[in-house]
Design an enzyme around this catalytic site. Structure first.
Site, PDB file in Angstrom:
ATOM      1  N   ASP A   1      -6.583  -2.535   4.258  1.00 57.24           N
ATOM      2  CA  ASP A   1      -5.629  -3.207   3.385  1.00 57.24           C
ATOM      3  C   ASP A   1      -4.869  -4.242   4.222  1.00 57.24           C
ATOM      4  O   ASP A   1      -5.001  -4.302   5.443  1.00 57.24           O
ATOM      5  CB  ASP A   1      -4.680  -2.165   2.798  1.00 57.24           C
ATOM      6  CG  ASP A   1      -3.924  -2.652   1.570  1.00 57.24           C
ATOM      7  OD1 ASP A   1      -4.140  -3.799   1.151  1.00 57.24           O
ATOM      8  OD2 ASP A   1      -3.117  -1.871   1.042  1.00 57.24           O
TER       9      ASP A   1
ATOM     10  N   ASP B   1      -3.011  -5.415  -6.065  1.00 57.15           N
ATOM     11  CA  ASP B   1      -1.841  -4.727  -6.617  1.00 57.15           C
ATOM     12  C   ASP B   1      -1.569  -5.136  -8.061  1.00 57.15           C
ATOM     13  O   ASP B   1      -0.667  -5.928  -8.353  1.00 57.15           O
ATOM     14  CB  ASP B   1      -0.615  -5.006  -5.745  1.00 57.15           C
ATOM     15  CG  ASP B   1      -0.782  -4.460  -4.332  1.00 57.15           C
ATOM     16  OD1 ASP B   1      -1.631  -3.563  -4.149  1.00 57.15           O
ATOM     17  OD2 ASP B   1      -0.088  -4.932  -3.427  1.00 57.15           O
TER      18      ASP B   1
END
Length: 954
Positions: free
Chosen positions: A553, A629
């Site tokens: 990430d 996200d």
């Protein structure tokens, strides 16, 4: 206290301006007008190209054309190279002839250099050069003044380069003040040379002085740059955005070029953007931006940059598909214009009937901050041709381990080993299959990656062993920001090797991210990547086992206190390249090094699984991607479809979105619908923010649990089908999840459709993505074809549109007539429990009473398939016989799996059904016939799935 500390950390970072707001603050990210090179490039007006090609300088060899380009405004020289490539592709490179320093050319993305096609000059006049490529129908016309190139297929113009005259190439140079000082020094040196001539010391005669320059040469450079200096404007030598200043020691360096696509109205690709699949025109908006960024809770339906970038654009019409692959890793903007934009279909028809209007045309303009122009034209002509052409350049989607196609359970964060155990047991208690449980950043000791929190995860091997006993896996996060801590081994080793990215002054680049003060490994350095890969060995990554896989990430890279929440562009990488040159490659390299590390830890035997947020062209070779996200909103569920379709079109098939939405709290209906949609997307993972309530499937009532269980069952039953599609993606470059127009390229009504899609060529899926929906509008393409509801077997003749009523358990899926799909219908706790289970073959007949399908299988985890340990078979139904044969006789793989059932859809009632194996006996089979649905169910054919057989239906 740990939770309080974490919340305090996030709050402090947010208040200090290091974190974006919970809904995106667009002011944190540049517009084109705030990006100085985009602003300069966009100011150029079409139709006034200063460039001409000096046809007299043309050099034609067997594999390329070289021509000098001259800018009439400042007499700057560029070198144009044109390569004809095997497979109906053309490569165009434009670079400075004598740059002040080398310009960046993207390495490691191409899997090899395509073989050239021979070029031949077939015509020439005073302003045009005609070339043809051996073995293909295309010809290239190069016009000298003004410079342009046209590619024709027969008499049809396919594509034009610089037809709008927007080629713009900013040369590297030094500031005028620096040049003046050097010229002055040159005359001083010349004066000393003259004095030396009269010296009695022979050693001084013609002895070069330190820093000696030649006045004539420097003066010439100064003359060549005078016009450029006069045109200087703010942002060319340094640029400030929200308090961050980007220095540019070699001045402006951007490149831009336009392409015209006559006959095309529909273009796609250039992900990642939260937008429709069909790209919009951008005359009145910002261009599409390709610049990997950490955008918290991104907005929908705009052209803002997101986490990844693939600079490939596809165009499609009823006659042809083509692609433009712009190989540049710097910040890039893409402008799209069309002469049909804003016109309704009725308006276009009236214009045509009245005999007016031009041929529809889309114009695409690429603008990058640095590097060179290096572009591949993929000339199709079919969609599958373009996929193969692009795959030949950047590689195909890697074959994932079988387990990774199952369901993944994740949140930020599962608290400790007991929490992991309880969640794992919950799936068994509620009879739900799943394959992988995930750990986010809180599992590590103070966000020191490659470690475990000693209080929350004191015995990681015991935890992993318990999962392994149930044939399940774990994924743990390893991010590329490294906590600056003298007691942290990983940090100390990277620093001691000099492997961190440097700032412009030569020190280690530092920024803020989850651990606080952090440094960033330079993944462009192959030595750094090799070191990183070695850290995944079991003796280096303590507590890891062979059922632990990795999640990368924040690898855009995310820098909370950096410009646009990322790294400063004047940071310095390996071999002195600035971050501006390599930015979009950073995440690509992180995932590559991680995947190679997982392969190396097994001695090269086992396939890796690595999920990445940031990506570039070629990232498909190293694992999976997710859409970042997102939020628990219906529109975010809806946008997941075009976002994954856009990625699939550019080679990245292993895509998914956070089921349920990362931010906010989904109401039960939204959560259920997201599970139903996610079950039919390639990467299937639920994920949630740390501030959201727990969302495990059994926490939402018995009715919703049953709906989620049904979605999971459908996913697991189709795993053989999914795995076969990924094998096709590996071998042929075919997208797993694909737009309807890929399968129905002449059906105009599918060209902008992105609320339904195909899985392979056999299944059409239309997830329910509206709240309180009572029905969806289905379009079944393919005139003269037939489709069947995959659940009820109801028959539909195509092409047609209809309204399909839905209930809470509806997942509208249709099997195409003429297809055969293998399924495994026995519910197990994980995919690793299923290899020996029997198959059911779903045979959907077309109007001619025929059908075909494929099945690929291997051990599901190793690279042994590369040594021919696999099976690849075709099952077909023709002339009343269902038969199975090998599609690749090299493959040898033993399996006990057998065919327990055959369901033939769209059939008439037979009088008898028999099965025979070559060299064996023939036996009669029991069957049932459903008159209402025209379905034959054949029970227990009993034949091994790896065997040749013939089943006769009479």
């Amino acid at each position: 206290m740990a939770v309080l500390g974490r919340v305090l950390m996030v709050t402090l970072l947010f208040c200090a301006g290091f974190l974006p707001a919970l809904s995106v603050d667009r002011s944190n990210f540049k517009t084109c007008d705030q990006s100085s090179f985009c602003r300069r490039q966009r100011k150029l007006e079409p139709g006034s190209s200063p460039y001409k090609a000096l046809l007299g300088s043309a050099k034609v060899s067997e594999d390329k054309l070289e021509v000098q380009l001259i800018d009439d405004k400042n007499e700057a020289s560029l070198l144009l190279e044109v390569f004809g490539l095997n497979g109906n592709m053309t490569r165009i490179k434009i670079n400075e002839i004598n740059p002040l320093k080398p310009r960046y050319e993207v390495p490691d993305v191409l899997v090899g250099t395509p073989l050239p096609e021979n070029l031949h000059v077939t015509g020439q006049d005073e302003n045009t050069l005609e070339l043809t490529f051996r073995g293909v129908e295309h010809k290239l016309l190069l016009t000298g003044t003004p410079f342009r190139m046209d590619i024709l297929s027969g008499r049809d113009l396919v594509l034009s380069v610089n037809s709008r005259g927007l080629l713009h190439f900013e040369r590297l140079r030094e500031r005028k003040s620096n040049l003046s000082a050097k010229v002055s020094m040159a005359f001083v040196n010349l004066w000393h040379r003259v004095k030396n001539l009269f010296s009695s010391d022979p050693e001084k005669i013609d002895k070069p002085l330190e820093g000696d320059v030649y006045p004539g040469e420097e003066a010439g450079k100064e003359e060549g740059s005078k016009k450029e200096e006069e045109d200087d404007e703010p942002g060319m030598w340094d640029e400030t955005f929200k308090g961050h200043t980007d220095t540019k020691p070699y001045g402006p360096s951007s490149v831009g070029l336009d392409f015209s696509l006559p006959g095309f109205e529909h273009v796609y690709g250039i992900p990642e953007h939260a937008d429709n699949m069909r790209l919009r025109t951008t005359e009145s908006t910002d261009p599409y931006r390709l610049y990997n960024l950490d955008v918290f809770q991104y907005e929908l339906y705009n052209t803002m940059a997101l986490y990844g970038s693939v600079p490939l654009l596809l165009a499609h019409n009823i006659h042809r598909t083509l692609g433009i692959f712009w190989l540049n890793a710097a910040e890039t903007w893409v402008d799209i214009s069309s002469n049909t934009a804003g016109k309704t279909l009725l308006g276009k028809m009236l214009q045509y009937m009245q005999g007016g209007g031009d041929t529809p045309q889309t114009d695409v303009r690429w603008m990058s901050e640095s590097g060179i122009i290096d572009v591949f034209l993929l000339l199709g002509p079919s969609p599958s041709d373009v996929f193969r052409q692009y795959a030949s350049l950047t590689g195909t989607q890697s074959l994932p381990p079988y387990f990774s196609l199952g369901y993944h359970q994740c949140r930020w964060n599962y608290n400790d080993e007991e929490d992991v155990h309880n969640v794992d047991s919950g799936f068994d208690k509620h009879n739900l299959p799943y394959d992988v449980i995930w750990l986010d950043i809180e599992h590590a000791d103070g966000k020191r990656y490659f470690t475990w929190d000693p209080h929350k995860f004191p015995t990681p091997k015991n935890m992993l062993s318990r999962l392994k006993d149930k044939r399940r896996k774990m994924v743990a996060i390893v991010d590329p920001h490294i906590k600056i801590d003298g007691g942290y081994r990983i940090h100390n080793e990277i620093r001691s090797h000099g492997f961190y990215v440097k700032n412009k002054d030569g020190g280690d680049y530092e920024g803020w991210c989850w651990p606080g003060s952090a440094a960033y490994p330079d993944f462009t350095n192959p030595e750094m990547r090799a070191w990183w890969s070695s850290m995944f060995s079991y003796d280096q990554y303590e507590g890891s086992m062979d059922n632990l896989f990795i999640w990368n990430d924040m690898n855009e890279p995310s820098v909370f206190n950096g410009p646009e929440v990322t790294m400063h562009k004047d940071a310095v990488h390996w071999r002195g390249w600035e971050h501006r040159d390599v930015h979009n490659l950073y995440g690509f390299y992180v995932q590559r090094a991680t995947a190679e590390g997982l392969i190396q830890r097994s001695g090269g035997k086992e396939r890796p699984f690595v999920l990445t947020r940031a990506f570039f062209a070629g990232s498909q070779r190293y694992g999976a991607v997710w859409t970042g996200d997102n939020a628990a909103e219906w529109d975010h569920l809806k946008i997941s479809i075009p976002m994954c379709l856009s990625l699939a079109l550019v080679g990245i098939s292993f895509c998914g979105a956070d089921v349920g939405g990362f931010f906010k709290n989904p109401e039960p209906e939204l959560l259920v619908r997201w599970y139903q949609a996610g079950a039919y997307q390639p990467f299937f993972r639920a994920h949630a923010h740390l501030d959201t309530p727990r969302r495990e499937p059994w926490l939402h009532g018995e009715e919703n649990l049953e709906l989620i269980r049904e979605a999971l069952q459908q996913r697991y039953a189709l795993l053989p089908f999914w795995y076969t599609l990924f094998y096709r993606a590996l071998r042929e470059g075919e997208p797993v999840m694909r737009p309807l127009w890929v399968e129905f390229p002449s059906d105009v009504s599918t060209f902008a459709m992105d609320d339904q899609y195909m899985l392979g060529s056999a299944l059409l899926v239309h997830p329910v993505t509206e709240a309180n929906s009572r029905g969806v509008h289905i379009y079944l393409p393919g005139a003269g074809e037939v489709w069947y509801d995959a659940h009820s077997y109801q028959k539909y003749e195509a092409s047609q549109s209809f309204y399909f009523p839905v209930t809470s358990n509806s997942i509208p899926v249709y099997q195409r007539g003429g297809s055969i799909i293998p399924r495994k219908n026995r519910l197990r706790r994980s995919s690793d429990c299923m290899p020996d289970d029997p198959y059911t073959l779903y045979v959907a007949l077309n109007l001619q009473g025929e059908a075909w399908g494929q099945l690929y299988l291997d051990d599901g985890h190793s690279f042994n398939y590369e040594q021919n340990e696999f099976l690849y078979r075709e099952v077909s139904f023709q002339h009343g016989e269902l038969s199975s044969r090998s599609l690749d006789p090299r493959g040898i793989f033993e399996t006990p799996s057998w065919v327990e059932r055959v369901i033939i859809i769209g059939a008439t009632k037979p009088s008898s059904i028999t099965i025979s194996i070559p060299g064996g006996t023939t036996k009669a089979l029991e069957f049932e016939y459903d008159f209402n649905r025209s379905v034959i169910t054949v029970r227990k054919p009993g034949v091994n799935i790896a065997s040749d057989f013939t089943m006769s239906v009479r």
